[in-house]
Design an enzyme around this catalytic site. Structure first.
Site, PDB file in Angstrom:
ATOM      1  N   ARG A 135      -7.150   2.292   5.646  1.00  0.00           N
ATOM      2  CA  ARG A 135      -7.740   1.383   6.795  1.00  0.00           C
ATOM      3  C   ARG A 135      -9.440   1.493   6.352  1.00  0.00           C
ATOM      4  NH1 ARG A 135      -3.414  -0.797   8.126  1.00  0.00           N
ATOM      5  NH2 ARG A 135      -1.982   0.449   9.640  1.00  0.00           N
TER       6      ARG A 135
ATOM      7  N   HIS B 162       8.523  -1.510   0.157  1.00  0.00           N
ATOM      8  CA  HIS B 162       9.695  -1.007   1.441  1.00  0.00           C
ATOM      9  C   HIS B 162      10.923  -2.053   1.738  1.00  0.00           C
ATOM     10  CE1 HIS B 162       7.115  -4.393   3.158  1.00  0.00           C
ATOM     11  NE2 HIS B 162       6.060  -3.768   3.505  1.00  0.00           N
TER      12      HIS B 162
ATOM     13  N   ASP C 244       4.321   4.089   3.249  1.00  0.00           N
ATOM     14  CA  ASP C 244       3.887   2.896   4.001  1.00  0.00           C
ATOM     15  C   ASP C 244       3.454   3.784   5.149  1.00  0.00           C
ATOM     16  OD1 ASP C 244       3.361   0.432   4.890  1.00  0.00           O
ATOM     17  OD2 ASP C 244       5.123  -0.257   5.380  1.00  0.00           O
TER      18      ASP C 244
HETATM   19  O1  DOR Z   1       5.013  -1.832   9.869  1.00  0.00           O
HETATM   20  C1  DOR Z   1       3.838  -2.148   8.787  1.00  0.00           C
HETATM   21  N1  DOR Z   1       2.489  -1.540   9.053  1.00  0.00           N
HETATM   22  N2  DOR Z   1       4.222  -3.035   7.871  1.00  0.00           N
HETATM   23  C2  DOR Z   1       3.375  -3.262   6.985  1.00  0.00           C
HETATM   24  O2  DOR Z   1       3.727  -4.195   6.164  1.00  0.00           O
HETATM   25  C3  DOR Z   1       1.686  -3.203   7.233  1.00  0.00           C
HETATM   26  C4  DOR Z   1       1.553  -2.089   8.031  1.00  0.00           C
HETATM   27  C5  DOR Z   1       0.009  -1.760   8.435  1.00  0.00           C
HETATM   28  O3  DOR Z   1      -0.820  -2.226   7.743  1.00  0.00           O
HETATM   29  O4  DOR Z   1       0.058  -1.525   9.655  1.00  0.00           O
END
Ligand code: DOR
Length: 447
Positions: free
Chosen positions: A68, A236, A309
């Site tokens: 982030r 994923h 992920d």
């Molecule tokens: O659930 C998810 N969250 N899938 C993604 O591909 C992106 C990720 C996110 O960046 O929050």
């Protein structure tokens, strides 16, 4: 730098076909000696770390997480994300570029790498965007991003819908040798969808995301990879159909690698009934049949690696209802515990689990970053020590990640990281010494 002798643990290094009880010496940040209980280490000055009854393996490598930074620091920072990684047994993590602004230029990649060196507690390798601003229209300067240190390229969170653009990215991959990582979702088929399309979406009256949306994009990408000769890495994978397509592609020697997340291996779509938005993720949790196919795919080498992920979000992002809440699960700290369930149930061997978290992701990373994912002499002392049988309560108060969004909160998992060593430095050590009774006390308090 402190020297450590890890004593009496079960040393497992799938890359070297090593599985035996012994001692391991760390000096100057490197693995310097391995020996059986009877032999004395060559170097007398060290601190000891008893590991009897514990597994000692290469540090886990995660090729897909979200840190982030920058400008989404209320969700996670490089500091908190890497601390979460250390708690989860990870010593190398690759972060996705869907920050704000995205990592679509060399200075942004450089920023993450520099910040990770000063504030991170484990190795961070950034992934750059495939397209400028993740808009899916124009390729980024892939070469410049690679020179700045991008390990691979992805618009993750979003697919590359434009086949011509994807084709160009894969062409570039063929000559550069770096992977193009697609988030396989045909968004024209998932528009408005929030959970898997099927029994549960019908019962709850919620818009669904069909398995076909993943499968058609995998199919297209495999065709493009075949035509261009580029390296396609599929993020994923969540569907049985997807596993079959990858299996066929590998039989045709198409250059493809694939990953699966801990949550897609362990949780079905039913979990949203119990955990609501905490189980909302993209791709969505699927069916038992999909889980069985994913596990089979992992065991048979169709799926190369497990990647978290890890997608941390704030409480506010997850507080609303299923239609509005953010997609994502905070996964670094529950990976081992949740996956050990598969080992305890005999669905995955301990060696396969460790392979998919260490030597296989290291193979994908190649040698650009040194010899990772191994306990070989002279390799960096990146080591995870875990107790395969320890019960522990998933208590959000103990999470290092800012993202408390997990469908595992309040569950007891069997299998716990006890210590993580990165480059010879202890970056996490479990001090809880929790016994079964203590867990019972904590569960009562938690409730
Ligand atoms: O659930 C998810 N969250 N899938 C993604 O591909 C992106 C990720 C996110 O960046 O929050």
């Amino acid at each position: 730098m402190k020297s450590w002798l890890i004593q009496g643990g079960r040393l497992i290094d799938p890359g070297q076909k090593l599985d035996e009880v012994g001692n391991l010496l760390i000096t100057e940040g490197k693995i310097s000696w391995l020996g059986s209980g009877e032999e004395s280490p060559p170097h007398p000055n060290y601190s000891t770390l008893p590991a009897h009854g514990l597994i000692v393996c290469p540090g886990f490598i995660d090729l897909h997480c979200h840190l982030r930074e920058s400008y989404l620091e209320e969700k996670e920072t490089i500091a908190t994300g890497t601390q979460a990684a250390a708690r989860g047994g990870f010593t190398t993590i690759c972060c996705m570029p869907n920050t704000n602004p995205p990592l679509d230029n060399a200075p942004a990649i450089d920023y993450v790498r520099t910040k990770a060196k000063t504030e991170g507690v484990v190795r961070v390798l950034p992934i750059g965007c495939i397209s400028t601003d993740r808009q899916g229209k124009k390729l980024t300067q892939l070469g410049e991003l690679a020179s700045a240190g991008a390990f691979g390229f992805s618009d993750d969170g979003l697919p590359v819908l434009d086949a011509e653009l994807m084709s160009q990215a894969l062409e570039w991959s063929r000559t550069s040798g770096l992977p193009i990582i697609n988030h396989c979702e045909d968004t024209t088929l998932t528009a408005g969808g929030v959970i898997n399309e099927g029994r549960i979406s019908l019962a709850l009256g919620l818009p669904g995301m069909p398995a076909m949306a993943e499968e058609t994009m995998i199919e297209r990408d495999l065709k493009l990879a075949e035509r261009t000769g580029g390296w396609l890495h599929l993020a994923h994978i969540s569907t049985a159909g997807g596993v079959e397509l990858i299996r066929q592609a590998k039989m045709k020697n198409i250059r493809v690698t694939a990953e699966v997340t801990p949550h897609h291996l362990t949780l079905t779509e039913e979990r949203v009934i119990e955990c609501g938005t905490q189980a909302k993720v993209n791709p969505p949790l699927r069916t038992q049949q999909d889980i069985s196919a994913l596990i089979r795919g992992l065991n048979e080498g169709v799926i190369d690696i497990i990647a978290t992920d890890h997608a941390p979000h704030t409480k506010t992002d997850k507080r609303s209802d299923l239609t509005r809440a953010a997609f994502g699960i905070s996964g670094l700290e529950t990976t081992l515990g949740s996956l050990m369930g598969l080992v305890h149930r005999g669905q995955l061997t301990l060696t396969t689990l460790i392979t998919k978290l260490t030597s296989e992701p290291a193979r994908i990373l190649g040698h650009r970053y040194g010899q990772l994912g191994t306990l070989a002499i002279d390799s960096p002392a990146d080591i995870t020590i875990f107790d395969p049988k320890k019960d522990w309560l998933v208590d959000l108060k103990t999470f290092a990640s800012k993202g408390k969004n997990t469908p595992w909160a309040g569950f007891v998992l069997k299998g716990k990281v006890m210590a993580t060593i990165y480059g010879g430095k202890m970056v996490y050590r479990d001090e809880s010494g929790t016994t079964k009774t203590k867990i019972q006390e904590t569960i009562t308090k938690f409730k």
